[in-house]
Design a protein around this motif. Structure first.
Motif, PDB file in Angstrom:
ATOM      1  N   LEU A  48       0.873  -1.160   0.000  1.00  0.00           N
ATOM      2  CA  LEU A  48       0.000   0.000   0.000  1.00  0.00           C
ATOM      3  C   LEU A  48       0.910   1.209   0.000  1.00  0.00           C
ATOM      4  O   LEU A  48       1.701   1.406   0.923  1.00  0.00           O
ATOM      5  CB  LEU A  48      -0.919   0.019   1.224  1.00  0.00           C
ATOM      6  N   ALA A  49       0.820   2.003  -1.064  1.00  0.00           N
ATOM      7  CA  ALA A  49       1.623   3.221  -1.176  1.00  0.00           C
ATOM      8  C   ALA A  49       0.745   4.413  -0.828  1.00  0.00           C
ATOM      9  O   ALA A  49      -0.456   4.427  -1.104  1.00  0.00           O
ATOM     10  CB  ALA A  49       2.178   3.348  -2.586  1.00  0.00           C
ATOM     11  N   ILE A  50       1.351   5.416  -0.228  1.00  0.00           N
ATOM     12  CA  ILE A  50       0.651   6.642   0.141  1.00  0.00           C
ATOM     13  C   ILE A  50       1.466   7.799  -0.415  1.00  0.00           C
ATOM     14  O   ILE A  50       2.650   7.938  -0.101  1.00  0.00           O
ATOM     15  CB  ILE A  50       0.505   6.754   1.674  1.00  0.00           C
ATOM     16  N   GLY A  51       0.828   8.596  -1.267  1.00  0.00           N
ATOM     17  CA  GLY A  51       1.519   9.718  -1.891  1.00  0.00           C
ATOM     18  C   GLY A  51       0.830  11.035  -1.610  1.00  0.00           C
ATOM     19  O   GLY A  51      -0.393  11.098  -1.504  1.00  0.00           O
ATOM     20  N   SER A  52       1.621  12.061  -1.505  1.00  0.00           N
ATOM     21  CA  SER A  52       1.105  13.404  -1.282  1.00  0.00           C
ATOM     22  C   SER A  52       0.438  13.932  -2.548  1.00  0.00           C
ATOM     23  O   SER A  52       0.822  13.571  -3.665  1.00  0.00           O
ATOM     24  CB  SER A  52       2.261  14.328  -0.901  1.00  0.00           C
ATOM     25  N   THR A  53      -0.538  14.803  -2.368  1.00  0.00           N
ATOM     26  CA  THR A  53      -1.162  15.452  -3.529  1.00  0.00           C
ATOM     27  C   THR A  53      -0.111  16.188  -4.359  1.00  0.00           C
ATOM     28  O   THR A  53      -0.278  16.336  -5.564  1.00  0.00           O
ATOM     29  CB  THR A  53      -2.255  16.446  -3.090  1.00  0.00           C
ATOM     30  N   ARG A  54       0.981  16.600  -3.730  1.00  0.00           N
ATOM     31  CA  ARG A  54       2.036  17.287  -4.480  1.00  0.00           C
ATOM     32  C   ARG A  54       2.702  16.369  -5.497  1.00  0.00           C
ATOM     33  O   ARG A  54       3.271  16.842  -6.476  1.00  0.00           O
ATOM     34  CB  ARG A  54       3.055  17.895  -3.513  1.00  0.00           C
ATOM     35  N   THR A  55       2.628  15.054  -5.308  1.00  0.00           N
ATOM     36  CA  THR A  55       3.237  14.125  -6.271  1.00  0.00           C
ATOM     37  C   THR A  55       2.366  13.921  -7.508  1.00  0.00           C
ATOM     38  O   THR A  55       2.854  13.433  -8.522  1.00  0.00           O
ATOM     39  CB  THR A  55       3.506  12.745  -5.627  1.00  0.00           C
ATOM     40  N   VAL A  56       1.107  14.287  -7.433  1.00  0.00           N
ATOM     41  CA  VAL A  56       0.187  14.082  -8.563  1.00  0.00           C
ATOM     42  C   VAL A  56       0.671  14.839  -9.793  1.00  0.00           C
ATOM     43  O   VAL A  56       0.491  14.372 -10.925  1.00  0.00           O
ATOM     44  CB  VAL A  56      -1.253  14.490  -8.180  1.00  0.00           C
ATOM     45  N   GLN A  57       1.303  15.972  -9.607  1.00  0.00           N
ATOM     46  CA  GLN A  57       1.806  16.754 -10.744  1.00  0.00           C
ATOM     47  C   GLN A  57       2.764  15.938 -11.612  1.00  0.00           C
ATOM     48  O   GLN A  57       2.858  16.164 -12.815  1.00  0.00           O
ATOM     49  CB  GLN A  57       2.504  18.026 -10.244  1.00  0.00           C
ATOM     50  N   PHE A  59       2.412  12.853 -12.414  1.00  0.00           N
ATOM     51  CA  PHE A  59       1.611  11.956 -13.243  1.00  0.00           C
ATOM     52  C   PHE A  59       0.728  12.719 -14.219  1.00  0.00           C
ATOM     53  O   PHE A  59       0.252  12.164 -15.192  1.00  0.00           O
ATOM     54  CB  PHE A  59       0.736  11.051 -12.371  1.00  0.00           C
ATOM     55  N   GLY A  60       0.473  13.955 -13.929  1.00  0.00           N
ATOM     56  CA  GLY A  60      -0.397  14.785 -14.748  1.00  0.00           C
ATOM     57  C   GLY A  60      -1.338  15.551 -13.851  1.00  0.00           C
ATOM     58  O   GLY A  60      -2.038  14.949 -13.030  1.00  0.00           O
ATOM     59  N   PRO A  61      -1.353  16.864 -13.974  1.00  0.00           N
ATOM     60  CA  PRO A  61      -2.211  17.686 -13.118  1.00  0.00           C
ATOM     61  C   PRO A  61      -3.659  17.207 -13.133  1.00  0.00           C
ATOM     62  O   PRO A  61      -4.228  16.942 -14.193  1.00  0.00           O
ATOM     63  CB  PRO A  61      -2.076  19.085 -13.725  1.00  0.00           C
ATOM     64  N   GLY A  62      -4.226  17.052 -11.932  1.00  0.00           N
ATOM     65  CA  GLY A  62      -5.622  16.650 -11.815  1.00  0.00           C
ATOM     66  C   GLY A  62      -5.899  15.184 -12.060  1.00  0.00           C
ATOM     67  O   GLY A  62      -7.052  14.762 -12.066  1.00  0.00           O
TER      68      GLY A  62
END
Length: 133
Positions: A48-57, A59-62
């Motif tokens: 189970l990986a947990i990533g910050s919303t800051r890492t979403v950028q 993969f692609g914004p939004g």
């Protein structure tokens, strides 16, 4: 030959520390923290990986958002779901206390701090035990 392996399921959150602490408490597994923005709880069968919303950028914004899931259930096979329920008590939001399901698993359903449904289960019927042997 095509070889595919499920590496992990990743949850995106605004608060990596809070979500990581929840899953460490629930599972007893200590997370690996390669950065403040990311954690992994590794078990024998999956991660189970947990990533910050800051890492979403990256993969692609939004492309993913926190506290947005109503379709997936994170599931953990545990040795004794009733003992787990006793241990975690009212420290987690319980959706369903341990209940034996028609397919032979005894399940405890809780919500993580971001609202994701989590099923901790123990196979109790002979058929269910055979599936997880």
């Amino acid at each position: 030959m095509n070889h595919t392996t499920l590496a992990s399921v990743r949850l995106i959150t605004d608060d990596v520390d809070r979500l990581t602490a929840f899953y460490e408490h629930l599972t007893g597994v200590t997370a690996d923290r390669p950065s403040p923005e990311f954690a992994e709880l590794r078990t024998d069968k999956g991660t189970l990986a947990i990533g910050s919303t800051r890492t979403v950028q990256l993969f692609g914004p939004g492309s993913a958002g926190p506290a947005d899931n109503r379709t997936a259930i994170v599931e953990f096979l545990v040795d004794d779901v009733d003992a787990l329920f006793t241990r975690v008590g009212d420290t987690v939001e319980t959706v369903t206390a341990p209940t034996t399901m028609p397919w032979g698993n005894r399940s405890l359903l809780v919500r993580d701090p971001d609202g994701t449904l989590v099923n901790c289960f123990t196979p109790v019927s002979p058929e269910a035990q055979a599936r997880f042997a």
